[in-house]
Design a protein around this motif. Sequence first.
Motif, PDB file in Angstrom:
ATOM      1  N   GLU A  19     -40.429  -7.905   7.271  1.00 26.55           N
ATOM      2  CA  GLU A  19     -41.069  -7.840   5.894  1.00 26.55           C
ATOM      3  C   GLU A  19     -40.859  -6.795   4.959  1.00 26.55           C
ATOM      4  O   GLU A  19     -40.715  -7.324   3.763  1.00 26.55           O
ATOM      5  N   LYS A  22     -37.260  -6.485   3.841  1.00 27.75           N
ATOM      6  CA  LYS A  22     -36.865  -7.533   2.909  1.00 27.75           C
ATOM      7  C   LYS A  22     -37.388  -7.249   1.647  1.00 27.75           C
ATOM      8  O   LYS A  22     -36.640  -7.400   0.440  1.00 27.75           O
ATOM      9  N   GLU A  23     -38.661  -6.881   1.303  1.00 23.28           N
ATOM     10  CA  GLU A  23     -39.237  -6.737   0.271  1.00 23.28           C
ATOM     11  C   GLU A  23     -38.602  -5.524  -0.497  1.00 23.28           C
ATOM     12  O   GLU A  23     -38.462  -5.527  -1.697  1.00 23.28           O
ATOM     13  N   ARG A  24     -38.412  -4.367   0.246  1.00 19.19           N
ATOM     14  CA  ARG A  24     -37.670  -3.394  -0.533  1.00 19.19           C
ATOM     15  C   ARG A  24     -36.219  -3.290  -0.704  1.00 19.19           C
ATOM     16  O   ARG A  24     -35.773  -2.887  -1.755  1.00 19.19           O
ATOM     17  N   ARG A  26     -33.895  -5.946  -0.262  1.00 12.76           N
ATOM     18  CA  ARG A  26     -33.437  -7.219  -0.775  1.00 12.76           C
ATOM     19  C   ARG A  26     -33.455  -7.352  -2.180  1.00 12.76           C
ATOM     20  O   ARG A  26     -32.604  -8.060  -2.947  1.00 12.76           O
ATOM     21  N   ASP A  27     -34.444  -6.684  -2.963  1.00 10.78           N
ATOM     22  CA  ASP A  27     -34.462  -6.802  -4.465  1.00 10.78           C
ATOM     23  C   ASP A  27     -33.534  -5.978  -5.157  1.00 10.78           C
ATOM     24  O   ASP A  27     -33.463  -6.088  -6.531  1.00 10.78           O
ATOM     25  N   GLY A  28     -32.861  -5.100  -4.302  1.00  7.03           N
ATOM     26  CA  GLY A  28     -31.830  -4.372  -4.790  1.00  7.03           C
ATOM     27  C   GLY A  28     -32.610  -2.807  -5.600  1.00  7.03           C
ATOM     28  O   GLY A  28     -31.891  -2.005  -6.111  1.00  7.03           O
ATOM     29  N   ASP A  29     -33.943  -2.807  -5.423  1.00  9.23           N
ATOM     30  CA  ASP A  29     -34.360  -1.512  -6.159  1.00  9.23           C
ATOM     31  C   ASP A  29     -33.915  -0.187  -5.157  1.00  9.23           C
ATOM     32  O   ASP A  29     -34.055   0.704  -5.698  1.00  9.23           O
ATOM     33  N   GLU A  30     -33.942  -0.254  -3.836  1.00 10.34           N
ATOM     34  CA  GLU A  30     -33.663   0.546  -2.855  1.00 10.34           C
ATOM     35  C   GLU A  30     -32.659   0.516  -1.965  1.00 10.34           C
ATOM     36  O   GLU A  30     -32.143  -0.491  -1.730  1.00 10.34           O
ATOM     37  N   ARG A  54     -29.911 -13.114   6.962  1.00 11.36           N
ATOM     38  CA  ARG A  54     -30.264 -13.668   5.657  1.00 11.36           C
ATOM     39  C   ARG A  54     -31.117 -15.008   6.051  1.00 11.36           C
ATOM     40  O   ARG A  54     -30.910 -15.723   6.886  1.00 11.36           O
ATOM     41  N   ASP A  58     -34.055 -20.451   2.067  1.00 13.24           N
ATOM     42  CA  ASP A  58     -33.809 -20.589   0.674  1.00 13.24           C
ATOM     43  C   ASP A  58     -32.743 -21.381   0.223  1.00 13.24           C
ATOM     44  O   ASP A  58     -32.519 -21.874  -0.909  1.00 13.24           O
TER      45      ASP A  58
END
Length: 64
Positions: A19, A22-24, A26-30, A54, A58
């Motif tokens: 989790e 995925k949060e950090r 998958r957003d492309g921020d890190e 993946r 979704d």
Amino acid sequence: MMIPVRCFTCGNVVGEHWEEFKERARDGDEDPGEVLDELGVDRHCCRRMMVSHRDLVDVVSPYQ
């Protein structure tokens, strides 16, 4: 939703990190590699599985 619980190759438990990864990452921020380093996922097979996994929920059911 399928959450990877164990590495498919070595059987190491990786579900506890999914989790947050995925949060950090998958957003492309890190950078995914840096996130895995911080989470303590060291083995190549585990890192490969986490990066390549993946969530198909979704894709399969876009109408929520």
